[in-house]
Design an enzyme around this catalytic site. Structure first.
Site, mmCIF file in Angstrom:
data_model
loop_
_atom_site.group_PDB
_atom_site.id
_atom_site.type_symbol
_atom_site.label_atom_id
_atom_site.label_comp_id
_atom_site.label_asym_id
_atom_site.label_seq_id
_atom_site.Cartn_x
_atom_site.Cartn_y
_atom_site.Cartn_z
ATOM 1 N N GLY C 41 0.849 -1.196 0.000
ATOM 2 C CA GLY C 41 0.000 0.000 0.000
ATOM 3 C C GLY C 41 0.876 1.234 0.000
ATOM 4 O O GLY C 41 1.864 1.328 0.735
ATOM 5 N N GLY C 46 1.536 4.054 3.964
ATOM 6 C CA GLY C 46 2.510 3.225 3.265
ATOM 7 C C GLY C 46 3.655 4.030 2.671
ATOM 8 O O GLY C 46 4.824 3.698 2.838
ATOM 9 N N ARG C 338 -19.155 13.365 13.047
ATOM 10 C CA ARG C 338 -19.780 12.764 11.877
ATOM 11 C C ARG C 338 -20.886 11.777 12.221
ATOM 12 O O ARG C 338 -21.925 11.762 11.587
ATOM 13 C CB ARG C 338 -18.703 12.053 11.062
#
Lengths: 221, 251, 645
Positions: C41, C46, C338
């Site tokens: 990744g 990453g 959220r």
């Protein structure tokens, strides 16, 4: 020779190309100012005086080397760059570019090639005559450019060709002028619009100036 | 809406490709272009045909994966969008749509409409960075960066590396991409230290990879989904000229 | 029941990380180049890990499925990145960022990890600026900040609406620098399909080359998984089309425990679903909530009239509008976290006040901001977002309110890791969204970027070095070993099995169905009955998938359908575990809302006495899992009911 050119980076080539181009742009103004003397109704006296100066002055002779160099560089680089550009897209699109772009920029190599052909004719008609490589028209001295121009421009075919060529030159210059500044990195939010405007004016006025002369010979004289 | 699609099909890098025509029907006008291709692919799979391979990922116009040369324009007829943001309402019912891969010697076709854009990574790896390791960095506010400089850098840094500039350029030149990165880092004080080395290395790599030369046509700028300006190309030329003229001879 | 050890260092909260760093084992420079690390990744976590480990001198191989390592979905983050710099002099501090993050996560995150995250947050900004990230600046040349949901200070740094892009390009260029120096090698268009374990330690991966279709082997001394979240299990999400849980799931099957899989974040401001052909949901930045006001009509007759097109939103008088977030949460208003904002939207729509064709949308209105600030200022702040909205929806948000609805956005759950970000498999580290560590049951806005870069730039370089210090005498592994043979065989068998189903339905058909089950029953609100049904339905769908999926093309060529099938096969297992985890967690917390556990006014009700732990699941064969607990002890913070009123 071309190997050497290939070794230089694309940006270097473009910079040299634009410098040579700008030099030729300056030269064109000078060329035009002399040519315009043809219009003076003194049977070419002023014109011939200028021609005499240009052909005998040692500084001008020296500058001539640069002029030829400039032409040569501009032409060779133009060809080299174009070949590389074609090679960069080995498979073409089926539907060719609808992208919005500067119109004249698409045809630089084509207009350039036409101008190049004219340049050869132009050399045969004048420069090579002076050098004695080509015979002048009958009864004309090989230094008498006034007479030679008069004969050529009285030829309808040549005069029209000349006018068309000037339109092509205008196309070439229209893109060339501002493009040269872009290639040199001379870009500025304030001045670039002015450069573009000057470029457009230049590309109309200079070819128009040249084109007036055969029209004058053809229609008035 | 109904469309006739003429799509470039090519099994792999070595195979010879050709255009294949497909008809697709009942497409909603609020369908995105790639969703239209999804529908086509699922129909092809159900019929037992091979679906069309194309690159795509984020589908919100930022990752730079999607490509497609649609009716003669990279990312299609809309301005300032990527293909994934293009919607079918931009076409007329019954239109014929020709879909081609990016065409450039430096972007070989992998399959169908997918191309290999590793060349862009190689250009960045040649110098499109600031040579700092992790850690040992002064406070972010230690260097003052005037707002206009930060904004200019950001304008250039908005490039998503999709390759539309190369696809649009009649010379397949990568100047807009390279100059955007050069500009982004050259404008910022952090990037100045190695600006001269950077521009030379990146231009050399760009040339080596076989991209064409810039003839200042401006097609790249017109097609760039992030509207990167060709002012960056001028800046890169300037940086390059300065670097070449100003650089000391290598010992 | 076994209790998991998080290996959290002793000492006062503020000293833990420094103490840890002071006492780790180090690897000398000559030995570092003998040690290989695989990073899977190339998103924020990453890429920053690969760059930092490469800079230390380790030999790094970085893998990504995208065509370039610059494209991971971190790039799509819009709003910003938090850091406790206190540049605005508004009372921010490391402790306050730590506190907000723990509270925002509804007290389900590990204290020490979160404190460390807050501690290094400032360094991330410094590092990113050094890498050339053009953050927004004030005229004086100093960095600018904006406010974000779940916080009362302005600590969010941003680069227009493209902060994720700029941070990722910063990390990508740092990684490119290491490629230039020969410390990092990048393998793009490669998808990891298994980890290779030798003597109980992760020593390599098996990856499929997505261009040739070949199965390839790579060995290393340690493996980092930084492959992001698994939100695409819902089919429609704000994730990229390719985002997947396969790498993490394969690691899970090889012994890495999966923690809190049910913790999913539903983002409140996405463009609503508009058709069944839709492939993904587009997020509109949370920053829009700074100036946009969220409302639905107060009266049912207005809802009806809107739907019939008899009136336009702006025809509804001010007194007939229900600004439900401002009404319910006067202190935070439109800036509540959220999960709270998403549920409130769902509550209104379920009550029949939703707008739009489907009734599954609420208005996000900028008219008062335009009146207050002028159109020009609003355009400067949100111009690109408005333009994006108009391109997609074909409506002009300057004139008519936007319509938004919640959508799956982020997964707080992930592979279980200890304080060193090491999973239950030795030598297998997990970073960024792929791990479970820092966000508890809900992530605050502008924290994902922070966590990804914290892990990669500032945590892994220390913790991995500590792990690798006693590996210096271990020579590079030969990929011809039997462990590699075995792992490769498993992968090839799986692929052959998939190709040989030769059924009738494309992969998307199953993925879409899975998404529907997940969204309806393991989505924003969950209950026992629904979750039990979901488990059964997913099992049935999985069986059908293995009987009836049709994958065209060949194995040894570019085959996007095969790629999708491998990912969906894993989602069909992961989805089941998510439902099981949600079923077991009999409480509401953060993004996990069990309808049985709510306060009289509909707020989430935690059950701290029973569920103050991380649930980590061990794979025991298809559909079988064993759960381990990591108790969460809050030593430095007082646990409270979240209150944004």
């Amino acid at each position: 020779m071309s190997n050497k050119f290939l070794k230089y980076s694309s940006v270097t080539k473009k910079i040299v190309m634009s410098l040579a181009g700008l030099f030729l742009i300056v030269f064109l103004v000078m060329h035009l100012s002399i040519n315009l003397l043809l219009l003076k109704s003194d049977d070419g006296a002023a014109y011939m005086q200028a021609v005499h100066f240009m052909t005998t002055n040692p500084i001008v002779k020296f500058m001539e080397i640069f002029l030829f160099g400039g032409f040569l560089l501009h032409i060779i680089l133009g060809i080299v760059l174009q070949i590389q550009n074609w090679q960069a897209r080995p498979v073409r699109y089926k539907v060719e570019g609808f992208s919005q772009k500067s119109f004249f920029s698409k045809y630089m190599i084509h207009t350039g090639a036409i101008i190049f052909v004219f340049l050869i004719i132009h050399f045969i008609n004048f420069y090579f005559v002076k050098l004695g490589w080509v015979n002048p028209p009958e009864g004309v001295d090989k230094h008498d450019f006034y007479q030679m121009a008069g004969i050529l421009f009285s030829n309808h075919f040549y005069a029209i060709l000349y006018v068309i060529l000037m339109i092509v030159l205008g196309f070439h210059l229209n893109h060339a002028f501002q493009s040269a500044f872009q290639s040199l990195g001379l870009n500025h939010t304030k001045y670039t619009p002015a450069i573009k405007a000057i470029g457009t004016i230049y590309s109309i006025v200079v070819p128009l100036g040249f084109a007036i002369i055969p029209l004058y010979f053809l229609l008035i004289k | 809406m109904n469309f006739t699609l003429k799509i470039w099909r090519q099994k792999n890098a070595k195979a010879k490709g050709k255009f294949v025509t497909y008809n697709i029907e009942n497409i909603s006008e609020s369908c995105s272009f790639l969703e239209m291709l999804d529908i086509l692919n699922n129909q092809l799979i159900e019929k037992g045909d091979d679906p069309v391979s194309f690159d795509h990922d984020c589908r919100e116009g930022i990752c730079g994966t999607c490509s497609l040369y649609i009716n003669g324009r990279p990312h299609g007829p809309d301005d300032a969008v990527t293909t994934c943001q293009l919607h079918m309402r931009r076409f007329k019912d019954g239109d014929t749509i020709v879909i081609e891969p990016w065409r450039s010697g430096a972007f070989p076709v992998i399959r169908d409409l997918m191309v290999d854009r590793k060349a862009f990574d190689k250009i960045i790896q040649a110098g499109g960075f600031i040579s700092v390791n992790t850690g040992g960095i002064p406070d972010a506010n230690a260097i003052l960066i005037p707002k206009d400089k930060a904004d200019t850098a950001m304008d250039a840094a908005a490039c998503i590396g999709c390759g539309a500039c190369v696809a649009a350029c009649k010379n397949a030149s990568a100047m807009l991409f390279v100059s955007a990165k050069v500009s982004h880092l050259a404008v910022l004080p952090q990037g100045k230290a190695e600006a001269s080395r950077r521009v030379q290395a990146m231009v050399a790599k760009m040339d080596e990879l076989g991209f064409g030369n810039c003839t200042n046509t401006g097609a790249c700028e017109a097609e760039c989904p992030k509207q990167i300006s060709i002012d960056n190309i001028a800046r890169m030329n300037r940086e390059f000229l300065g670097a070449k003229l100003g650089a000391q001879k290598q010992k | 029941m076994t209790v998991l050890d998080s290996k959290t260092p002793q000492g006062a909260l503020a000293d833990k990380w420094n103490n840890y760093k002071d006492h780790i084992a180090l690897v000398n420079p000559a030995n570092k180049r003998k040690l290989d690390v695989i990073v899977v990744g190339t998103g924020l976590a990453g890429a920053s890990a690969a760059a930092s480990l490469g800079a230390l001198g380790f030999k790094v191989k970085a893998f990504c499925y995208q065509d370039s390592s610059r494209r991971a979905h971190s790039i799509a983050a819009q709003g910003g990145i938090n850091a406790a710099k206190n540049y605005q002099n508004d009372g921010d501090s490391v402790y306050r960022l730590f506190y907000d993050t723990i509270k925002g996560g509804d007290y389900r995150a590990r204290e020490a990890n979160v404190y460390r995250l807050a501690e290094v947050s400032g360094d991330i900004i410094d590092q990113s600026v050094a890498n050339g990230v053009p953050f927004a600046r004030e005229y004086g040349g100093l960095l600018d900040n904006r406010s974000f949901g779940g916080a009362q200070v302005s600590r969010t740094f941003y680069a227009r609406g493209q902060t994720g892009q700029q941070l990722l390009l910063g990390a990508y260029s740092a990684m490119s620098y290491q490629v230039n120096k020969g410390n990092v090698e990048i393998f793009s268009r490669h998808e990891m399909l298994d980890v290779v374990i030798i003597d109980g330690r992760a020593r390599g991966i098996i990856a499929r080359n997505l261009v040739t279709g070949e199965i390839e082997r790579y060995a290393a001394h340690a493996v980092v998984i930084a492959t992001g979240g698994y939100g695409n299990v819902f089919f429609l999400s704000t994730n990229a089309m390719g985002s997947n849980g396969t790498a993490a799931w394969k690691a899970h099957k090889k012994g890495a425990y999966f923690a809190n899989p049910c913790f999913t974040q539903i983002h409140p401001t996405c463009i609503p679903v508009h058709g069944d052909y839709q492939s993904k949901l587009t997020l509109m930045s949370e920053s829009l909530r700074n100036d946009g006001r969220i409302w639905v009509p107060k009266r049912k007759e207005d809802v009806e009239a809107l739907r019939n097109g008899k009136i336009k939103p702006k025809d509804i008088a001010e007194e007939n509008r229900d600004y439900y977030l401002e009404r319910r949460y006067p202190a935070f208003g439109n800036l509540v976290p959220r999960d709270v904002a998403s549920r409130a939207a769902k509550e209104r729509c379920d009550a029949g006040f939703g707008v739009g064709e489907t009734g599954l949308a609420v208005f996000l209105d900028f008219s008062s901001a335009i009146n207050r600030l002028g159109k020009k200022v609003v355009e400067e702040r949100y111009g690109n977002l408005f333009q994006m909205y108009e391109k997609i929806v074909d409506e002009n948000p300057y004139e008519t309110p936007m319509m938004i609805y919640p959508a799956v956005h982020y997964t707080m759950g992930g592979l279980w890791v200890d304080y060193e970000l090491q999973s239950t498999v030795k030598g297998l580290f997990v970073a960024g969204e792929a791990n479970f560590s820092d966000h508890g049951a809900n992530r605050l806005g502008a924290s994902a970027l922070m966590q990804g870069l914290a892990d990669g730039y500032f945590v892994l370089p220390y913790t991995m070095q500590n792990y690798l210090a006693d590996q210096i005498s271990v020579p590079r592994f030969d990929t011809n070993r039997s462990e590699f043979d075995e792992a490769e065989k498993q992968v090839k068998t799986l692929i052959d099995k998939l190709m040989n189903v030769k059924g009738s339905q494309p992969v998307d058909h199953f993925h879409r169905q899975l998404g529907k089950i997940m969204w309806d029953k393991v989505g924003m609100a969950r209950n026992k009955k629904g979750l039990e049904e979901a488990v059964k339905e997913i099992q049935a769908l999985r069986a059908e998938f293995w009987k009836d999926v049709r994958i065209p093309g060949e194995i040894n060529e570019v085959n996007p359908e095969l790629e999708k099938a491998i990912r969906v096969a894993d989602f069909l297992e992961l989805g089941e575990l998510m439902a099981m985890d949600a079923l077991h967690r009999e409480e509401s917390c953060g993004g996990h809302f069990r309808e049985e556990y709510q306060t009289p006014d509909g707020e989430a009700l935690r059950q701290d006495e029973n569920f103050m732990y991380v649930a980590a699941w061990e794979y025991k064969g298809e559909g079988k899992y064993e759960m381990y607990k990591e108790p969460l002890n809050y030593e430095f913070i007082e646990v409270k009911q979240r209150n944004y009123k």
